[in-house]
Design an enzyme around this catalytic site. Structure first.
Site, PDB file in Angstrom:
ATOM      1  N   CYS A  42      57.442  59.438  77.732  1.00 25.58           N
ATOM      2  CA  CYS A  42      57.696  58.031  77.582  1.00 25.58           C
ATOM      3  C   CYS A  42      56.504  57.407  78.544  1.00 25.58           C
ATOM      4  CB  CYS A  42      59.143  57.714  78.103  1.00 25.58           C
ATOM      5  SG  CYS A  42      59.327  55.970  78.182  1.00 25.58           S
ATOM      6  N   CYS A  47      56.086  55.093  75.322  1.00 24.00           N
ATOM      7  CA  CYS A  47      56.803  53.861  75.456  1.00 24.00           C
ATOM      8  C   CYS A  47      55.698  53.124  76.450  1.00 24.00           C
ATOM      9  CB  CYS A  47      58.143  53.854  76.008  1.00 24.00           C
ATOM     10  SG  CYS A  47      59.208  55.398  76.127  1.00 24.00           S
ATOM     11  N   LYS A  50      52.034  52.945  75.389  1.00 24.52           N
ATOM     12  CA  LYS A  50      52.150  51.991  74.061  1.00 24.52           C
ATOM     13  C   LYS A  50      52.323  50.613  74.301  1.00 24.52           C
ATOM     14  CE  LYS A  50      55.716  51.446  72.365  1.00 24.52           C
ATOM     15  NZ  LYS A  50      56.824  52.083  71.373  1.00 24.52           N
ATOM     16  N   TYR A 176      58.083  54.371  63.298  1.00 18.07           N
ATOM     17  CA  TYR A 176      57.948  53.243  64.094  1.00 18.07           C
ATOM     18  C   TYR A 176      56.690  53.514  65.096  1.00 18.07           C
ATOM     19  CZ  TYR A 176      59.765  55.247  68.511  1.00 18.07           C
ATOM     20  OH  TYR A 176      59.651  56.222  69.673  1.00 18.07           O
ATOM     21  N   GLU A 180      53.423  50.705  64.801  1.00 15.95           N
ATOM     22  CA  GLU A 180      52.854  50.234  66.086  1.00 15.95           C
ATOM     23  C   GLU A 180      51.623  50.422  66.387  1.00 15.95           C
ATOM     24  OE1 GLU A 180      57.275  50.513  68.710  1.00 15.95           O
ATOM     25  OE2 GLU A 180      55.866  52.167  68.764  1.00 15.95           O
ATOM     26  N   HIS A 436      67.788  25.309  74.204  1.00 13.84           N
ATOM     27  CA  HIS A 436      66.911  24.529  73.349  1.00 13.84           C
ATOM     28  C   HIS A 436      65.863  24.076  73.893  1.00 13.84           C
ATOM     29  CE1 HIS A 436      65.876  22.175  69.745  1.00 13.84           C
ATOM     30  NE2 HIS A 436      65.630  21.310  70.792  1.00 13.84           N
ATOM     31  N   GLU A 441      68.025  30.516  70.015  1.00 16.64           N
ATOM     32  CA  GLU A 441      69.227  29.804  69.654  1.00 16.64           C
ATOM     33  C   GLU A 441      69.466  29.809  68.085  1.00 16.64           C
ATOM     34  OE1 GLU A 441      68.590  25.347  69.937  1.00 16.64           O
ATOM     35  OE2 GLU A 441      66.446  25.579  69.680  1.00 16.64           O
TER      36      GLU A 441
HETATM   37  C1  LIG Z   1      53.953  57.391  70.949  1.00 16.16           C
HETATM   38  C2  LIG Z   1      55.359  57.126  71.213  1.00 16.16           C
HETATM   39  C3  LIG Z   1      55.992  55.866  71.643  1.00 16.16           C
HETATM   40  C4  LIG Z   1      57.397  55.852  71.970  1.00 16.16           C
HETATM   41  N1  LIG Z   1      57.782  54.736  72.482  1.00 16.16           N
HETATM   42  C5  LIG Z   1      59.127  54.574  72.663  1.00 16.16           C
HETATM   43  C6  LIG Z   1      59.747  53.322  73.044  1.00 16.16           C
HETATM   44  O1  LIG Z   1      59.209  52.276  72.944  1.00 16.16           O
HETATM   45  N2  LIG Z   1      61.172  53.307  73.446  1.00 16.16           N
HETATM   46  C7  LIG Z   1      61.858  54.293  73.522  1.00 16.16           C
HETATM   47  O2  LIG Z   1      63.001  54.380  73.938  1.00 16.16           O
HETATM   48  N3  LIG Z   1      61.096  55.672  73.435  1.00 16.16           N
HETATM   49  C8  LIG Z   1      60.143  55.584  72.950  1.00 16.16           C
HETATM   50  N4  LIG Z   1      59.461  56.978  72.728  1.00 16.16           N
HETATM   51  C9  LIG Z   1      60.399  58.291  72.803  1.00 16.16           C
HETATM   52  C10 LIG Z   1      60.562  58.610  74.057  1.00 16.16           C
HETATM   53  O3  LIG Z   1      59.202  58.920  74.679  1.00 16.16           O
HETATM   54  C11 LIG Z   1      61.135  59.739  74.121  1.00 16.16           C
HETATM   55  O4  LIG Z   1      62.485  59.571  73.332  1.00 16.16           O
HETATM   56  C12 LIG Z   1      61.548  60.554  75.771  1.00 16.16           C
HETATM   57  O5  LIG Z   1      60.453  60.409  76.485  1.00 16.16           O
HETATM   58  C13 LIG Z   1      62.410  61.737  75.528  1.00 16.16           C
HETATM   59  O6  LIG Z   1      62.884  62.161  76.897  1.00 16.16           O
HETATM   60  P1  LIG Z   1      62.953  63.802  77.054  1.00 16.16           P
HETATM   61  O7  LIG Z   1      63.283  63.917  78.640  1.00 16.16           O
HETATM   62  O8  LIG Z   1      63.832  64.338  75.977  1.00 16.16           O
HETATM   63  O9  LIG Z   1      61.454  64.291  76.906  1.00 16.16           O
HETATM   64  P2  LIG Z   1      59.976  64.058  77.502  1.00 16.16           P
HETATM   65  O10 LIG Z   1      59.901  62.706  78.154  1.00 16.16           O
HETATM   66  O11 LIG Z   1      59.260  64.549  76.486  1.00 16.16           O
HETATM   67  O12 LIG Z   1      59.935  65.125  78.627  1.00 16.16           O
HETATM   68  C14 LIG Z   1      59.739  66.491  78.274  1.00 16.16           C
HETATM   69  C15 LIG Z   1      58.905  67.076  79.642  1.00 16.16           C
HETATM   70  O13 LIG Z   1      59.090  68.344  79.573  1.00 16.16           O
HETATM   71  C16 LIG Z   1      57.818  69.167  79.795  1.00 16.16           C
HETATM   72  N5  LIG Z   1      58.055  70.446  79.362  1.00 16.16           N
HETATM   73  C17 LIG Z   1      58.114  70.966  78.320  1.00 16.16           C
HETATM   74  N6  LIG Z   1      58.130  72.275  78.103  1.00 16.16           N
HETATM   75  C18 LIG Z   1      58.030  72.706  79.539  1.00 16.16           C
HETATM   76  C19 LIG Z   1      58.285  73.986  79.703  1.00 16.16           C
HETATM   77  N7  LIG Z   1      58.411  75.176  79.342  1.00 16.16           N
HETATM   78  N8  LIG Z   1      57.889  73.896  81.350  1.00 16.16           N
HETATM   79  C20 LIG Z   1      57.893  73.020  81.895  1.00 16.16           C
HETATM   80  N9  LIG Z   1      57.944  71.770  81.605  1.00 16.16           N
HETATM   81  C21 LIG Z   1      58.097  71.476  80.152  1.00 16.16           C
HETATM   82  C22 LIG Z   1      56.864  68.319  79.120  1.00 16.16           C
HETATM   83  O14 LIG Z   1      55.600  68.323  79.529  1.00 16.16           O
HETATM   84  C23 LIG Z   1      57.563  66.796  79.376  1.00 16.16           C
HETATM   85  O15 LIG Z   1      56.995  66.344  80.361  1.00 16.16           O
HETATM   86  C24 LIG Z   1      58.244  57.045  72.152  1.00 16.16           C
HETATM   87  C25 LIG Z   1      57.426  58.453  71.910  1.00 16.16           C
HETATM   88  C26 LIG Z   1      56.337  58.403  71.541  1.00 16.16           C
HETATM   89  C27 LIG Z   1      55.548  59.596  71.290  1.00 16.16           C
END
Ligand SMILES: Cc1cc2nc3c(=O)[nH]c(=O)nc-3n(C[C@H](O)[C@H](O)[C@H](O)COP(=O)(O)OP(=O)(O)OC[C@H]3O[C@@H](n4cnc5c(N)ncnc54)[C@H](O)[C@@H]3O)c2cc1C
Length: 452
Positions: A42, A47, A50, A176, A180, A436, A441
């Protein structure tokens, strides 16, 4: 047995950071491993950057529209490297904030790839750590279909770091993220084509919303090609990419951007050393308290493939921290009525059922709809139109769904989502006095249902 940690979190993204901070705040001994970037998808490639690019892309219209209000700032020009450099600086600042948040809450931060050795042991940078509980919050990764020339395509991961704005962009996908990025590239001035294999993009959104956005994006000059698919990508001698579609048409582009889905990030995670089970799409299977088939291992966020949105990962992280370390405050995550936005230009904001879902669920529905040219555009040449839509249960009067396409749709629908959570009926909407003059509204002045 004494463990090094009460909770070992793998992944410092939205869900992992939230779980780690709260667990540490509840007095648990917590470690987080992060292999790539603090804040996860994110903050770094999702997010946040973006939305910054969407803001950037909207300026082209702002300059145009300002003329209608008497402003003349000369011929605007746009410099992509400046935007990317400023964006990178902001993301670095956020990375620092995430580091401080973790460290200041007493979490041990381990920067490196984590691999699970057994149900209670994780290895990072060659050192093994034991933990009573392991939380997998490793997120997702973009997926490009296996077609000839796929190595010439980029995904959202790379798009945020392009050195120059491509002159011609082909966006592939209908979710989405694809929509976007089509708006971003188009707004920045790139000639933009979007190809999607289905009959209309944004599957799962309200049909009226999808059609309205299709018309608006077409007006803005995006070449939308539905029922179409890229079969191969060839790089020509001058560096131009030629994407061949299944009907034989060839699209010339300087950049082919794929947003065709995301897979769970499980690379070299060591799940084979555990009893963790994967579901049919490869996401980690969990019960309704995020327990995997291995009793000491939990999983949240995108890696479980439930609702891949940051606020949902945050809620899941909080739920895990509370259940483990502050059970008296534990509440299950409520997956009903999750509001969401698409930051296309114009935006979509939505909460609750689509018309199609409401009917399929057996509701007799009354539809209220308004389509209008926003006041801000009346002095300009822009022909952009806003759509607002309410779906009401005819028997109970309860508002089942609220949908909007138009400026600030996400901002407006967030507030309305609270009303829907509280069970608002159409009568409550009608009794609410409008502000308004605003576009919002309109949601409290929709009096006559449209023909069914
Ligand atoms: C282009 C794009 C736009 C988005 N826009 C939105 C939005 O506008 N609004 C919204 O709500 N959501 C949005 N999302 C979705 C949102 O980013 C994800 O839902 C959110 O980041 C999920 O969080 P998470 O904690 O599951 O994983 P992540 O945020 O992906 O975090 C996972 C972390 O784990 C780390 N990792 C992975 N494997 C290992 C390992 N073996 N050892 C150590 N570290 C590891 C990764 O490096 C990463 O930092 C968007 C996603 C993308 C790709």
């Amino acid at each position: 047995m004494a463990f090094d940690f009460d909770l070992f979190v793998i992944g410092a993204g939205s869900g992992g950071v939230r779980a780690a901070r709260f667990a540490a705040g509840f007095g648990a001994r917590v470690a987080v491993a992060e292999s790539r970037y603090l804040g996860g998808t994110c903050v770094n490639v999702g997010c946040v950057p973006k939305k910054l690019l969407v803001y950037g892309a909207h300026y082209s219209e702002d300059f145009e529209q300002a003329r209608g209000f008497g402003w003349n700032a000369g011929e605007p020009s746009f410099d992509w490297p400046t935007l990317i450099a400023n964006k990178n600086r902001e993301i670095e600042r956020l990375n620092g904030i995430y580091r401080n948040l973790l460290v200041n809450s007493g979490v041990t931060l381990l920067e490196g790839h984590a691999r699970i050795l057994d149900p209670h042991k994780v290895e990072v940078n060659g050192k093994a750590y034991s933990a009573a509980n392991i939380l997998v919050a490793t997120g997702g990764w973009p997926q490009v279909p296996d077609i000839p020339g796929k190595e010439h395509a980029i995904t959202s991961n790379e798009a945020f770091f392009l050195k120059q704005l491509p002159r011609r962009v082909l966006v592939v996908g209908g979710g989405y993220i694809a929509v976007e990025f089509a708006s971003i590239f188009n707004g920045m001035g790139a000639q933009t084509t979007q190809v999607y294999r289905g009959p209309l993009f944004l599957r799962g959104f309200d049909q009226g919303v999808r059609e309205h956005l299709r018309d608006e994006l077409t007006k803005k000059g995006i070449d939308l090609r539905f029922n179409s698919e890229v079969t191969r990508i060839d790089k020509q001698a001058d560096g131009t990419l030629a994407a061949t579609l299944k009907d034989g048409a060839v699209i010339q582009a300087d950049c082919v951007f794929y947003a065709t889905g995301r897979r769970p990030m499980l690379d070299n995670l060591g799940l084979e050393n555990t009893a963790v089970k994967l579901g049919k799409d490869g996401f980690i299977e969990v019960d309704d308290e995020y327990r995997t088939a291995e009793p000491s291992i939990l999983a949240i966020g995108d890696v479980i493939g439930r609702v891949p949105l940051t606020p949902v990962a945050l809620a899941e992280g909080m739920a895990v921290a509370r259940r483990l370390f502050r059970p008296e405050e534990y509440r299950k995550v409520d997956y009903q009525l999750i509001p969401t936005a698409v930051f296309s230009l114009p935006n979509i904001g939505t909460v609750g059922m689509t018309t199609e879902e409401a009917r399929a669920a057996g509701h007799e529905v009354k539809l209220y709809e308004s389509r209008f040219r926003p006041m801000k555009l009346t002095l300009t040449e822009s022909q952009e139109r806003t759509l607002m839509k309410l779906i009401v249960d005819a028997k109970t009067d309860r508002v089942l769904g609220v949908h909007m396409v138009g400026p600030d749709a996400g901002e407006i629908v967030q507030g309305i989502a609270i009303a829907l959570k509280a069970g608002a009926t159409k009568q409550v909407f009608d009794e609410t006095i409008g502000i308004h003059p605003t576009a919002a509204e309109e949601f409290v002045t929709l009096r006559t249902p449209v023909a069914q």
